[in-house]
Write a protein that holds these residues in place. Structure first.
Motif, PDB file in Angstrom:
ATOM      1  N   GLU A   1      -7.856   3.953   0.902  1.00 28.14           N
ATOM      2  CA  GLU A   1      -7.283   2.828   0.424  1.00 28.14           C
ATOM      3  C   GLU A   1      -8.213   1.744   0.528  1.00 28.14           C
ATOM      4  O   GLU A   1      -9.190   1.288   1.534  1.00 28.14           O
TER       5      GLU A   1
ATOM      6  N   ILE B   1      -6.279   2.075  -4.420  1.00 28.91           N
ATOM      7  CA  ILE B   1      -5.750   2.985  -3.553  1.00 28.91           C
ATOM      8  C   ILE B   1      -6.374   4.023  -4.718  1.00 28.91           C
ATOM      9  O   ILE B   1      -6.938   4.039  -5.983  1.00 28.91           O
TER      10      ILE B   1
ATOM     11  N   LEU C   1       0.974  -1.525  -0.333  1.00 24.00           N
ATOM     12  CA  LEU C   1       0.423   0.101   0.106  1.00 24.00           C
ATOM     13  C   LEU C   1       0.621   1.193   0.363  1.00 24.00           C
ATOM     14  O   LEU C   1       0.248   2.049  -0.378  1.00 24.00           O
TER      15      LEU C   1
END
Ligand code: CO
Length: 154
Positions: free
Chosen positions: A71, A60, A32
């Motif tokens: 996210e 995202i 992420l």
């Protein structure tokens, strides 16, 4: 800061269906973080894991609404309503823009990086971006959604 390579249209990986995330671990957090760096570096609105070669249901979105990077892990669109027509592009297809019809608003359920479930309602660009990124997780590209294409001179 770690940038990942963005795979481009024509690469088979963008046509694969992604698997659900089952482990909310450091590896997911690293993915992420790298995706956020990659998105920012490319000045994009959204990025899905398969675009960086990871076949997991992770994407995202950053529509610069002051709320930071959204996210979405294992996202599921629960409701769609209305429609909006607008130009859409993709970091996997630099310079290519097409008119795509999307829902005006969506309700999405997803998990955060810690495995906590949440639901969110979005409209306008954010709704468009969510639909675009969730499509990526199923190997669907925005060019598949184009209803009308303007003929190009060859
Ligand atoms: Co895209």
């Amino acid at each position: 800061m770690a940038l990942r390579e963005i795979f481009k249209f024509g690469d088979d990986i963008l046509r694969k269906k992604c698997r659900e995330v089952t482990k909310f671990d450091d590896k997911l957090a690293e993915l992420l973080d790298d995706m956020a760096d990659t998105l920012k570096n490319a000045d994009g609105v959204g990025l899905a894991a398969p675009q960086v070669g990871i076949l997991r249901r992770v994407c995202i979105i950053d529509v610069r609404d002051g709320k930071g990077v959204l996210e979405l892990i294992n996202p599921e669109i629960l409701e769609k309503s209305g429609s909006q027509t607008g130009n859409e592009g993709c970091l996997s297809a630099p310079g290519e823009w097409c008119e795509v019809v999307r829902p005006a608003t969506v309700k999405v359920r997803a998990f955060d990086r810690h495995g906590k479930e949440f639901t969110l309602e979005a409209s306008e660009l954010k709704a468009r971006a969510i639909c675009h990124e969730v499509d990526h997780l199923d190997g669907v590209l925005f060019i598949d959604r184009v209803e009308k294409t303007i003929p190009q001179k060859s």
